[in-house]
Design a protein around this motif. Sequence first.
Motif, PDB file in Angstrom:
ATOM      1  N   SER A  97      23.997  40.281   2.463  1.00 52.81           N
ATOM      2  CA  SER A  97      24.197  39.702   3.774  1.00 52.81           C
ATOM      3  C   SER A  97      25.464  39.814   4.115  1.00 52.81           C
ATOM      4  O   SER A  97      26.033  40.075   4.997  1.00 52.81           O
ATOM      5  CB  SER A  97      23.380  38.415   3.949  1.00 52.81           C
ATOM      6  OG  SER A  97      22.084  38.500   3.771  1.00 52.81           O
ATOM      7  N   ILE A  98      26.518  39.107   2.864  1.00 57.53           N
ATOM      8  CA  ILE A  98      27.820  38.858   3.466  1.00 57.53           C
ATOM      9  C   ILE A  98      28.461  40.248   3.479  1.00 57.53           C
ATOM     10  O   ILE A  98      29.505  40.512   4.284  1.00 57.53           O
ATOM     11  CB  ILE A  98      28.283  38.204   2.175  1.00 57.53           C
ATOM     12  CG1 ILE A  98      28.217  36.746   2.119  1.00 57.53           C
ATOM     13  CG2 ILE A  98      30.037  38.387   2.098  1.00 57.53           C
ATOM     14  CD1 ILE A  98      28.389  35.963   1.019  1.00 57.53           C
ATOM     15  N   TRP A  99      27.884  41.269   2.512  1.00 53.21           N
ATOM     16  CA  TRP A  99      28.474  42.777   2.514  1.00 53.21           C
ATOM     17  C   TRP A  99      28.294  43.372   3.812  1.00 53.21           C
ATOM     18  O   TRP A  99      29.074  44.139   4.179  1.00 53.21           O
ATOM     19  CB  TRP A  99      27.912  43.522   1.261  1.00 53.21           C
ATOM     20  CG  TRP A  99      28.182  44.928   1.770  1.00 53.21           C
ATOM     21  CD1 TRP A  99      27.129  45.775   1.821  1.00 53.21           C
ATOM     22  CD2 TRP A  99      29.238  45.754   1.388  1.00 53.21           C
ATOM     23  NE1 TRP A  99      27.625  47.241   1.934  1.00 53.21           N
ATOM     24  CE2 TRP A  99      28.982  46.902   1.680  1.00 53.21           C
ATOM     25  CE3 TRP A  99      30.682  45.165   1.281  1.00 53.21           C
ATOM     26  CZ2 TRP A  99      30.206  48.052   1.487  1.00 53.21           C
ATOM     27  CZ3 TRP A  99      31.446  46.131   0.960  1.00 53.21           C
ATOM     28  CH2 TRP A  99      31.323  47.551   0.876  1.00 53.21           C
ATOM     29  N   ALA A 100      27.242  42.827   4.517  1.00 51.37           N
ATOM     30  CA  ALA A 100      26.830  43.656   5.757  1.00 51.37           C
ATOM     31  C   ALA A 100      28.123  43.317   6.900  1.00 51.37           C
ATOM     32  O   ALA A 100      28.167  44.050   7.704  1.00 51.37           O
ATOM     33  CB  ALA A 100      25.582  43.093   6.339  1.00 51.37           C
ATOM     34  N   PHE A 101      28.679  42.072   6.880  1.00 49.16           N
ATOM     35  CA  PHE A 101      29.613  41.691   7.783  1.00 49.16           C
ATOM     36  C   PHE A 101      30.981  42.224   7.326  1.00 49.16           C
ATOM     37  O   PHE A 101      31.795  42.192   8.303  1.00 49.16           O
ATOM     38  CB  PHE A 101      29.932  40.268   7.905  1.00 49.16           C
ATOM     39  CG  PHE A 101      28.398  39.501   8.169  1.00 49.16           C
ATOM     40  CD1 PHE A 101      28.350  39.510   9.739  1.00 49.16           C
ATOM     41  CD2 PHE A 101      27.420  38.974   7.693  1.00 49.16           C
ATOM     42  CE1 PHE A 101      27.291  38.905  10.423  1.00 49.16           C
ATOM     43  CE2 PHE A 101      26.544  38.383   8.039  1.00 49.16           C
ATOM     44  CZ  PHE A 101      26.335  38.377   9.637  1.00 49.16           C
ATOM     45  N   VAL A 102      31.244  42.860   5.922  1.00 49.14           N
ATOM     46  CA  VAL A 102      32.602  43.322   5.809  1.00 49.14           C
ATOM     47  C   VAL A 102      32.495  44.660   5.433  1.00 49.14           C
ATOM     48  O   VAL A 102      33.485  45.280   5.235  1.00 49.14           O
ATOM     49  CB  VAL A 102      33.109  42.463   4.471  1.00 49.14           C
ATOM     50  CG1 VAL A 102      33.147  40.972   4.783  1.00 49.14           C
ATOM     51  CG2 VAL A 102      32.155  42.739   3.299  1.00 49.14           C
ATOM     52  N   SER A 103      31.367  45.298   5.393  1.00 49.45           N
ATOM     53  CA  SER A 103      31.353  46.818   5.209  1.00 49.45           C
ATOM     54  C   SER A 103      31.789  47.623   6.382  1.00 49.45           C
ATOM     55  O   SER A 103      31.826  47.282   7.520  1.00 49.45           O
ATOM     56  CB  SER A 103      29.718  47.316   4.924  1.00 49.45           C
ATOM     57  OG  SER A 103      29.212  47.121   6.008  1.00 49.45           O
ATOM     58  N   PRO A 104      32.095  49.036   5.901  1.00 48.29           N
ATOM     59  CA  PRO A 104      32.940  49.755   7.007  1.00 48.29           C
ATOM     60  C   PRO A 104      31.738  50.173   7.994  1.00 48.29           C
ATOM     61  O   PRO A 104      32.233  50.576   9.075  1.00 48.29           O
ATOM     62  CB  PRO A 104      33.350  50.906   6.019  1.00 48.29           C
ATOM     63  CG  PRO A 104      33.605  50.415   4.651  1.00 48.29           C
ATOM     64  CD  PRO A 104      32.472  49.581   4.579  1.00 48.29           C
ATOM     65  N   LYS A 105      30.652  50.065   7.596  1.00 49.18           N
ATOM     66  CA  LYS A 105      29.385  50.534   8.329  1.00 49.18           C
ATOM     67  C   LYS A 105      29.484  49.820   9.875  1.00 49.18           C
ATOM     68  O   LYS A 105      29.176  50.449  10.771  1.00 49.18           O
ATOM     69  CB  LYS A 105      28.211  50.259   8.035  1.00 49.18           C
ATOM     70  CG  LYS A 105      26.789  51.006   8.699  1.00 49.18           C
ATOM     71  CD  LYS A 105      25.580  50.708   7.969  1.00 49.18           C
ATOM     72  CE  LYS A 105      24.578  51.300   8.740  1.00 49.18           C
ATOM     73  NZ  LYS A 105      23.095  51.251   8.137  1.00 49.18           N
TER      74      LYS A 105
END
Length: 252
Positions: free
Chosen positions: A220-228
């Motif tokens: 979930s944290i990755w979803a907010f910081v990912s380039p996507k």
Amino acid sequence: MATAQNPAAPKVRSGVQPIRAAKGTSFLWRKLHSLLGIIPIGAFFIEHLLSNFEALKGPTAYAAQVKFLNALPLVRVLEWTFIFIPIAYHALYGLYIWFRGKSNVVYYPWAGNWMYVAQRWTGLIATAYILQHVLRQRFMGVSLPENPGAAFHKVQMELANPIMLAVYIIAMIAICWHFAYGIWLFAAKWGITPGDIARKRFGYICAAFGVILLFMGLASIWAFVSPKYQNAPEIAPVAMLHTNGAGGSMGL
């Protein structure tokens, strides 16, 4: 004939007596502390992770989750009754137990002692994190209950700070550990896993469960910081969505 001498009475030392599991009202307070850690706090934590997992689908899906929960009847009563007050009691009484107890890992470096220390420190980390998280996401800045479309962007901006990103990751590890081991302690204290074998086997289950929760939290944290989603809008078009899922009221 010599007369028997009565042994000298033990000397009573001044100070606060240690807490005993079945002495006075401390037994009830500890049982309540243990129970609240599972229901409702643990249940809310799982729901919160599931809600935040929606962030992997993008800002619009995440906003729909926030909108759904804030549309529930008596949501503010539910929020205080089943989230804020139980968490406050669990945290404050947990600190009370910690200050009354002793850590002796230096003299007795057994696994149980290290678990005791880890549980106390992860609880402290969790308490500090939750306090700042609720203040920043729920009561500061844009109000998410009235503006659910801004939820994704608000969390994204907070995690853009490397220091806050590190805080979130460390807190997620600490909370997942604290909850997973808390489940093991709950089962042992409430007689659900009697015997060493049952506790050892259940320990593996709790460890696996904690790893799954940690994976969900970090994803979930990755979803907010990912380039996507780095160009996500400040306000997602949540009004166009059908809110048909479980929600989260405070962002990540």
